[in-house]
Design an enzyme around this catalytic site. Structure first.
Site, PDB file in Angstrom:
ATOM      1  N   ASN A   9     -13.101 -11.878  22.125  1.00 48.82           N
ATOM      2  CA  ASN A   9     -13.224 -10.474  21.883  1.00 48.82           C
ATOM      3  C   ASN A   9     -14.762 -10.127  22.265  1.00 48.82           C
ATOM      4  O   ASN A   9     -15.494 -10.838  21.059  1.00 48.82           O
ATOM      5  CB  ASN A   9     -12.528  -9.847  20.643  1.00 48.82           C
ATOM      6  N   LYS A  11     -16.205  -7.464  21.539  1.00 46.65           N
ATOM      7  CA  LYS A  11     -16.829  -6.390  20.569  1.00 46.65           C
ATOM      8  C   LYS A  11     -17.736  -5.489  21.391  1.00 46.65           C
ATOM      9  O   LYS A  11     -17.600  -5.244  22.685  1.00 46.65           O
ATOM     10  CB  LYS A  11     -17.082  -6.855  19.346  1.00 46.65           C
ATOM     11  N   HIS A  93      -7.332  -3.273  15.502  1.00 49.35           N
ATOM     12  CA  HIS A  93      -8.266  -4.341  14.906  1.00 49.35           C
ATOM     13  C   HIS A  93      -8.998  -3.651  13.575  1.00 49.35           C
ATOM     14  O   HIS A  93      -8.899  -2.551  13.525  1.00 49.35           O
ATOM     15  CB  HIS A  93      -9.409  -4.543  16.056  1.00 49.35           C
ATOM     16  N   GLU A 141      -6.013 -11.497  10.472  1.00 46.28           N
ATOM     17  CA  GLU A 141      -7.796 -11.674  10.365  1.00 46.28           C
ATOM     18  C   GLU A 141      -7.984 -11.001   8.987  1.00 46.28           C
ATOM     19  O   GLU A 141      -7.897  -9.768   8.821  1.00 46.28           O
ATOM     20  CB  GLU A 141      -8.223 -10.620  11.486  1.00 46.28           C
ATOM     21  N   GLY A 181     -14.008 -15.834  11.549  1.00 53.73           N
ATOM     22  CA  GLY A 181     -14.894 -16.908  11.012  1.00 53.73           C
ATOM     23  C   GLY A 181     -14.579 -18.254  11.954  1.00 53.73           C
ATOM     24  O   GLY A 181     -15.290 -19.104  11.585  1.00 53.73           O
ATOM     25  N   SER A 203     -17.465 -13.956  17.853  1.00 57.33           N
ATOM     26  CA  SER A 203     -18.930 -14.230  17.728  1.00 57.33           C
ATOM     27  C   SER A 203     -19.312 -15.722  18.134  1.00 57.33           C
ATOM     28  O   SER A 203     -20.333 -16.028  18.840  1.00 57.33           O
ATOM     29  CB  SER A 203     -19.712 -14.103  16.289  1.00 57.33           C
TER      30      SER A 203
HETATM   31  O1  G3P Z   1     -11.616 -10.035  16.964  1.00 54.18           O
HETATM   32  C1  G3P Z   1     -11.869 -11.312  16.620  1.00 54.18           C
HETATM   33  C2  G3P Z   1     -12.566 -11.059  15.044  1.00 54.18           C
HETATM   34  O2  G3P Z   1     -12.225  -9.945  14.467  1.00 54.18           O
HETATM   35  C3  G3P Z   1     -13.323 -12.398  14.640  1.00 54.18           C
HETATM   36  O3  G3P Z   1     -14.471 -12.333  14.690  1.00 54.18           O
HETATM   37  O4  G3P Z   1     -16.756 -12.866  14.860  1.00 54.18           O
HETATM   38  O5  G3P Z   1     -15.246 -13.803  13.065  1.00 54.18           O
HETATM   39  O6  G3P Z   1     -14.908 -14.697  15.425  1.00 54.18           O
HETATM   40  P1  G3P Z   1     -15.555 -13.710  14.805  1.00 54.18           P
END
Ligand code: G3P
Length: 224
Positions: A9, A11, A93, A141, A181, A203
């Site tokens: 993603n 974002k 999301h 998530e 994470g 990220s």
């Molecule tokens: O959509 C994926 C997400 O919300 C997780 O983000 O940066 O923790 O991998 P991240």
């Protein structure tokens, strides 16, 4: 939708804006081909059409807020996601939550359009409710771990296991993936060991110095 899958993603990260979205998508495509695994990318709406025209791997919209194309200024329509060449959509999301009634209409409409549908949920019971609406996959998530580098598969494995158990018992056709994470190949590996069919992350891949190298690391556990 094919599993196991890694979904990246983008974002609204600056690192994935404009032409950089295509660069990351191409790195993901190269890794997918090299390893023979399923990787999908979810660019921002601004780059959705451009990325969909530039790569052959699945490209998903990050969300929508109306069903049909038409007089909806500043909205994103499901029908247009399909029209510009995306093959799927992420819905609900935690950074773009939907009302239950909207979700209940958007999921069947997206499926009818032939789109893959990944519906996010923050916990096991909400994941079960989301699965009842018929998406291709639910992505559990925990919002408090998103962007922290504290992988859900290590810090909240019980959430993942409970979701897999609940959803597979009641809706065996709906895949469970997880995210939040996830930083390393080891985190992805742990998520798969807990019974998921893939990972949704942002990220770690988007902010990596070398996108191809990092995506290769994250996707390697998917190799069968
Ligand atoms: O959509 C994926 C997400 O919300 C997780 O983000 O940066 O923790 O991998 P991240």
């Amino acid at each position: 939708m094919k599993f196991p899958i890694l979904i990246i993603n983008f974002k609204s990260y600056k690192e994935a804006a404009g032409p950089r979205a295509v660069e990351i998508a191409k790195a993901a495509e190269r890794a997918a081909k090299e390893l023979g695994v399923n990787i999908a990318v979810a660019p921002n709406h601004f780059e959705l059409a451009l990325v969909a025209q530039s790569v052959e791997i699945p490209v998903y919209a990050q969300g929508v807020d109306v069903e049909s194309a038409g007089a909806y200024t500043a909205h994103t329509a499901l029908e247009n996601v399909k029209e510009v060449g995306a093959s799927g959509v992420i819905l609900n999301h935690s950074e773009a939550p939907l009302r239950l009634n909207d979700l209940g209409r958007f999921i069947p409409k997206a499926r009818a359009l032939g789109l893959d549908v990944v519906t996010c949920a923050p916990d096991p019971r909400t994941s079960l409710a989301a699965a009842a609406l018929g998406p291709s996959a639910v992505a559990v998530e925990p919002p408090e771990l998103i962007g922290t580098g504290k992988a859900v598969s290590k810090y909240k494995p019980e959430t993942v296991v409970e979701t897999v158990q609940l959803v597979s018992k009641h809706f065996p056709d709906v895949a469970v993936i997880t995210g939040a994470g996830i930083e390393s190949g080891e985190d992805v590996e742990a998520a798969l060991r807990l019974g998921t069919k893939g990972v949704l992350l942002a990220s770690a891949a988007v902010k990596a110095k070398n996108h191809y190298q990092k995506i290769m690391e994250l996707a390697k556990p998917l190799v069968r």
